[in-house]
Design a protein around this motif. Structure first.
Motif, PDB file in Angstrom:
ATOM      1  N   THR A   1       0.835  -1.200   0.000  1.00 58.69           N
ATOM      2  CA  THR A   1       0.000   0.000   0.000  1.00 58.69           C
ATOM      3  C   THR A   1       0.872   1.253   0.000  1.00 58.69           C
ATOM      4  N   LEU A   2       1.868   1.289   0.859  1.00 55.93           N
ATOM      5  CA  LEU A   2       2.773   2.441   0.924  1.00 55.93           C
ATOM      6  C   LEU A   2       3.536   2.610  -0.386  1.00 55.93           C
ATOM      7  N   TRP A   3       3.957   1.494  -0.955  1.00 58.41           N
ATOM      8  CA  TRP A   3       4.705   1.563  -2.226  1.00 58.41           C
ATOM      9  C   TRP A   3       3.843   2.174  -3.320  1.00 58.41           C
ATOM     10  N   LEU A   4       2.581   1.757  -3.419  1.00 57.90           N
ATOM     11  CA  LEU A   4       1.698   2.298  -4.456  1.00 57.90           C
ATOM     12  C   LEU A   4       1.427   3.787  -4.239  1.00 57.90           C
ATOM     13  N   LEU A   5       1.173   4.188  -3.002  1.00 61.65           N
ATOM     14  CA  LEU A   5       0.963   5.611  -2.733  1.00 61.65           C
ATOM     15  C   LEU A   5       2.200   6.416  -3.095  1.00 61.65           C
ATOM     16  N   ALA A   6       3.374   5.879  -2.802  1.00 63.70           N
ATOM     17  CA  ALA A   6       4.620   6.584  -3.113  1.00 63.70           C
ATOM     18  C   ALA A   6       4.858   6.672  -4.616  1.00 63.70           C
ATOM     19  N   GLU A   7       4.561   5.601  -5.344  1.00 62.06           N
ATOM     20  CA  GLU A   7       4.772   5.613  -6.794  1.00 62.06           C
ATOM     21  C   GLU A   7       3.908   6.677  -7.471  1.00 62.06           C
ATOM     22  N   VAL A   8       2.642   6.782  -7.053  1.00 64.60           N
ATOM     23  CA  VAL A   8       1.763   7.805  -7.643  1.00 64.60           C
ATOM     24  C   VAL A   8       2.207   9.190  -7.192  1.00 64.60           C
ATOM     25  N   GLY A   9       2.536   9.332  -5.903  1.00 66.06           N
ATOM     26  CA  GLY A   9       2.940  10.642  -5.394  1.00 66.06           C
ATOM     27  C   GLY A   9       4.224  11.147  -5.995  1.00 66.06           C
ATOM     28  N   ALA A  10       5.145  10.253  -6.333  1.00 68.11           N
ATOM     29  CA  ALA A  10       6.423  10.658  -6.920  1.00 68.11           C
ATOM     30  C   ALA A  10       6.310  11.003  -8.400  1.00 68.11           C
ATOM     31  N   GLU A  11       5.167  10.669  -9.026  1.00 71.05           N
ATOM     32  CA  GLU A  11       4.909  10.994 -10.438  1.00 71.05           C
ATOM     33  C   GLU A  11       5.961  10.400 -11.375  1.00 71.05           C
ATOM     34  N   ARG A  12       6.431   9.209 -11.038  1.00 69.34           N
ATOM     35  CA  ARG A  12       7.429   8.558 -11.902  1.00 69.34           C
ATOM     36  C   ARG A  12       6.815   8.017 -13.191  1.00 69.34           C
ATOM     37  N   HIS A  13       5.515   7.800 -13.188  1.00 68.50           N
ATOM     38  CA  HIS A  13       4.850   7.155 -14.319  1.00 68.50           C
ATOM     39  C   HIS A  13       3.915   8.111 -15.055  1.00 68.50           C
ATOM     40  N   GLY A  14       4.019   9.412 -14.798  1.00 69.19           N
ATOM     41  CA  GLY A  14       3.100  10.361 -15.424  1.00 69.19           C
ATOM     42  C   GLY A  14       1.900  10.594 -14.523  1.00 69.19           C
ATOM     43  N   ASP A  15       0.706  10.542 -15.079  1.00 68.11           N
ATOM     44  CA  ASP A  15      -0.490  10.822 -14.295  1.00 68.11           C
ATOM     45  C   ASP A  15      -0.842   9.633 -13.403  1.00 68.11           C
ATOM     46  N   ALA A  16      -1.799   9.868 -12.487  1.00 69.48           N
ATOM     47  CA  ALA A  16      -2.147   8.851 -11.491  1.00 69.48           C
ATOM     48  C   ALA A  16      -2.714   7.600 -12.135  1.00 69.48           C
ATOM     49  N   ARG A  17      -3.526   7.777 -13.201  1.00 72.36           N
ATOM     50  CA  ARG A  17      -4.132   6.610 -13.850  1.00 72.36           C
ATOM     51  C   ARG A  17      -3.062   5.692 -14.420  1.00 72.36           C
ATOM     52  N   THR A  18      -2.088   6.263 -15.121  1.00 67.56           N
ATOM     53  CA  THR A  18      -1.033   5.438 -15.711  1.00 67.56           C
ATOM     54  C   THR A  18      -0.201   4.774 -14.621  1.00 67.56           C
ATOM     55  N   ALA A  19       0.056   5.502 -13.531  1.00 68.05           N
ATOM     56  CA  ALA A  19       0.829   4.913 -12.430  1.00 68.05           C
ATOM     57  C   ALA A  19       0.113   3.696 -11.854  1.00 68.05           C
ATOM     58  N   ARG A  20      -1.200   3.825 -11.630  1.00 66.86           N
ATOM     59  CA  ARG A  20      -1.946   2.686 -11.090  1.00 66.86           C
ATOM     60  C   ARG A  20      -1.928   1.509 -12.047  1.00 66.86           C
ATOM     61  N   ARG A  21      -2.125   1.815 -13.348  1.00 68.76           N
ATOM     62  CA  ARG A  21      -2.172   0.738 -14.342  1.00 68.76           C
ATOM     63  C   ARG A  21      -0.806   0.069 -14.502  1.00 68.76           C
ATOM     64  N   THR A  22       0.273   0.786 -14.212  1.00 69.10           N
ATOM     65  CA  THR A  22       1.608   0.214 -14.305  1.00 69.10           C
ATOM     66  C   THR A  22       1.946  -0.600 -13.060  1.00 69.10           C
ATOM     67  N   CYS A  23       1.503  -0.127 -11.896  1.00 68.71           N
ATOM     68  CA  CYS A  23       1.937  -0.729 -10.630  1.00 68.71           C
ATOM     69  C   CYS A  23       1.085  -1.911 -10.187  1.00 68.71           C
ATOM     70  N   TYR A  24      -0.223  -1.838 -10.335  1.00 68.29           N
ATOM     71  CA  TYR A  24      -1.067  -2.913  -9.814  1.00 68.29           C
ATOM     72  C   TYR A  24      -0.746  -4.282 -10.417  1.00 68.29           C
ATOM     73  N   PRO A  25      -0.406  -4.379 -11.711  1.00 69.75           N
ATOM     74  CA  PRO A  25      -0.083  -5.711 -12.239  1.00 69.75           C
ATOM     75  C   PRO A  25       1.123  -6.365 -11.569  1.00 69.75           C
ATOM     76  N   ARG A  26       1.921  -5.590 -10.807  1.00 67.49           N
ATOM     77  CA  ARG A  26       3.077  -6.172 -10.134  1.00 67.49           C
ATOM     78  C   ARG A  26       2.696  -6.854  -8.817  1.00 67.49           C
ATOM     79  N   LEU A  27       1.436  -6.714  -8.405  1.00 65.76           N
ATOM     80  CA  LEU A  27       0.994  -7.313  -7.150  1.00 65.76           C
ATOM     81  C   LEU A  27       0.445  -8.715  -7.372  1.00 65.76           C
ATOM     82  N   ASP A  28       0.492  -9.494  -6.342  1.00 66.02           N
ATOM     83  CA  ASP A  28      -0.114 -10.815  -6.349  1.00 66.02           C
ATOM     84  C   ASP A  28      -1.611 -10.670  -6.638  1.00 66.02           C
ATOM     85  N   PRO A  29      -2.145 -11.332  -7.667  1.00 63.44           N
ATOM     86  CA  PRO A  29      -3.566 -11.185  -7.989  1.00 63.44           C
ATOM     87  C   PRO A  29      -4.497 -11.543  -6.841  1.00 63.44           C
ATOM     88  N   LEU A  30      -4.073 -12.425  -5.925  1.00 66.40           N
ATOM     89  CA  LEU A  30      -4.948 -12.846  -4.836  1.00 66.40           C
ATOM     90  C   LEU A  30      -5.177 -11.739  -3.807  1.00 66.40           C
TER      91      LEU A  30
END
Length: 618
Positions: A10-39
């Motif tokens: 949870t902290l990692w995802l909030l930090a990734e969006v807040g740091a704007e490494r992936h552009g806008d928030a939508r792209t950051a979420r779409r880039t980061c969530y697939p790295r999580l365990d689907p379960l």
């Protein structure tokens, strides 16, 4: 995954969006969530949404998604400063990330060696088979300095450049209007604010981009003030060209920011209102048209202000690029196209009032359009069952929220979901008034929509429609360059006249829509039905698109030898029932035959051959 690992994710995802490494928030979420365990992905998503919703209620800067995520990150650690002090929040956020940044989650480490190996293989397969196109596309994941030349995703400015585009430039429009509102006290206060705001804008521009670009912005602000101060006709053309020159300087630096300007004049008072809108350039797509290259820019709204265009894309004679608007296209998908992917579903083409009466001619036209849309889309996109499930799930989500809106009418204003993605915690204030199963149903529906398989299917359809809108806007650029709009065919001239801007705008829409039908047989029925919606929707009566549609449908009827239909459609405002009946006849034609008729009609109405265009990047 242990609870501590869920917290770390949870902290990692909030930090990734807040740091704007992936552009806008939508792209950051779409880039980061697939790295999580689907379960556990749904659990982490809900925790992130809960923390973001909590932060959103505590800051007045809720339209700044990166700030909200930084605040949520710091609140989770118990280190948040004043929620409204964006500089302080950013400083503490950078300090935390610099000293002990949250690590990216290892989705499979907790399961043991055997499951880890199997999970790794499964994850690799998921990346290759299910990942959405824009995640795998290196042009979108990795911004490049030469995106405006070769295509791809431009760079982002750091520091003050963000606030300049999210806050200061859009706010200038509002303050400028109030400074010339006519009410002396309010005008005097706004004028003081305006002078202070101008200084801030110029300082921010100079700090972020240097003196040269600050001089361009200074000229834009001065021209805007002159236009707003003097009622009546204004020097709009030179103002728009100044804005275009500023955008080109940003493009030369490879930066993905875009400023748009619009000037509207009040009929009653003659006062001019200047609107400044800011965007992020999500992607640059080059096209070749003859010896010329036309750039298409995908734009997503940056400022979140109230002025919105009811279009999927636009351009102007004073603008050098073809512009595609991402959010309206997504909204169009959610409310019109995707629901029609359900078995036997209609493609909605008219206004709600007409739909309630359900005349026979409309029912048949929308049902036929739905059948043809599914027939065309599925071979392009695949995933027949997934698209149908998306349609069913979106309708279920809409009906659920509509039921809440009806139940709480008069007490609460409940907004309908406008996009595919939805932060369910935006509806959190309702939880105490709902049955637990109702809230769980919203969460379950949204989790299903965000499943990788459904998102992948949605992205395939979205991509096909984006390409179609691209071609529409490229045709506008060609028409401006070649003088196509100066000659109006008789079918259009008798509807709108000849010698004024609205006539040329109507001709531009005729050319662009008809060229879409001619160039893309694979989507010709869907595009024709959507073109017809301008005639079938009473709210669109009198628009440039409606007049252009009437001329095109009249011409197609004449080409097919349907003299009675052609005569009925020659009226300035043809009966909608006649349009619907002709639409059904046209949809029954083979796709390549309908496109061929459109190509011949385009050449007949414009007096020139249809130009070839080529998309230079995939």
């Amino acid at each position: 995954m242990p609870l501590s690992a869920v917290r770390r994710a949870t902290l990692w995802l909030l930090a990734e969006v807040g740091a704007e490494r992936h552009g806008d928030a939508r792209t950051a979420r779409r880039t980061c969530y697939p790295r999580l365990d689907p379960l556990v992905r749904g659990l982490v998503r809900r925790r992130v949404s809960t923390r973001v919703a909590s932060a959103l209620f505590e800051t007045s800067h809720g339209d700044d998604e990166a700030h909200v995520h930084r605040l949520a990150f710091l609140q989770s650690l118990g280190r948040a400063p004043d929620p409204d002090d964006r500089d302080a929040v950013r400083a503490v956020f950078d300090e935390v990330l610099g000293s002990r940044p949250p690590s990216a989650p290892s989705a499979w480490a907790w399961r043991g060696p055997v499951l880890a190996l199997g999970g790794l293989l499964l994850a690799v397969a998921a990346v290759l088979l299910l990942a959405p196109d824009h995640w795998l596309d290196p042009d979108l994941v990795a911004p490049t300095a030469d995106a405006y030349e070769r295509g791809g995703r431009p760079m982002r400015a750091e520091g003050d450049g963000r606030e300049l585009f999210t806050e200061h430039l859009p706010r200038f429009s509002t303050v400028l209007w109030h400074a010339h509102s006519g009410e002396p006290r309010a005008a005097a206060e706004a004028l003081q604010q305006l002078e202070s705001l101008e200084r801030s804008i110029l300082e921010d521009t100079r700090d972020a981009f240097g003196a040269e670009l600050a001089s361009f912005v200074g000229a834009i602000l001065a021209q805007a003030r002159t236009i707003a101060e003097r009622p009546g006709p204004a020097a709009v053309d030179s103002f728009l060209r100044s804005v275009d020159a500023f955008n080109e300087r940003l493009a030369e630096r490879g930066l993905g920011h875009y400023l748009d300007a619009e000037v509207l004049r009040e009929t009653a008072t003659g006062r001019n209102r200047v609107y400044l809108s800011t965007f992020t350039v999500e992607r640059v797509v080059p096209y070749r048209a003859g010896d010329e290259t036309v750039r298409v820019l995908w734009l997503s709204r940056r400022d979140g202000r109230g002025f919105q265009r009811a279009v999927l894309g636009f351009t102007r004679p004073q603008v050098r690029d073809a512009l595609v608007l991402v959010e309206p296209i997504d909204e169009w998908l959610v409310h019109s196209v995707l629901p029609a992917m359900r078995a036997d579903a209609p493609l909605r083409l008219t206004d709600p009032e007409t739909r309630e009466t359900a005349p026979e001619w409309l029912v048949r036209a929308e049902r036929t359009a739905g059948v043809e849309a599914r027939r065309e889309v599925l071979p392009l996109v695949g995933h027949r069952d997934r698209l149908a499930e998306i349609g069913r799930t979106l309708i279920a989500r809409q009906e659920l929220v509509d039921g809440w809106a009806e139940r709480f009418a008069g007490r609460l204003r409940i907004a309908r979901p406008r996009a595919y993605e939805l932060d369910v915690n935006a509806y959190a204030p309702l939880r105490g008034h709902l049955l637990g199963s109702e809230w769980a149903q919203l969460v379950r529906l949204q989790d299903r929509l965000e499943d990788d398989e459904l998102v992948d299917a949605r992205d395939g359809l979205r991509r096909a429609l984006l390409h179609s809108v691209e071609r529409h806007e490229v045709q506008h650029r060609i028409d401006y360059a070649t003088g196509t709009l100066e000659r109006l065919p008789e079918a259009l001239a008798r509807r709108v006249g000849t010698d004024h801007d609205f006539a040329r705008r109507t001709m531009a829409e005729l050319s662009a829509y008809l060229s879409e039908l001619a160039r893309e047989p694979r989507l010709v029925d869907l595009n024709l039905a959507l073109f017809a919606s301008h005639l079938l929707n009473r709210r669109r009566t009198g628009t440039a698109e409606a007049h252009a549609g009437a001329a095109v449908f009249e011409g197609l009827a004449r080409r097919l030898g349907l003299d009675e239909a052609s005569a009925a459609l020659s009226a300035a405002h043809p009966e909608r029932s006649e349009v619907a009946r002709l639409l059904v006849r046209l949809l029954e034609l083979p796709d390549d035959q309908l496109s061929a008729h459109a190509a011949v009609l385009w050449e007949e109405l414009t007096g020139r051959p249809l130009p070839e265009i080529e998309r230079l990047t995939e």
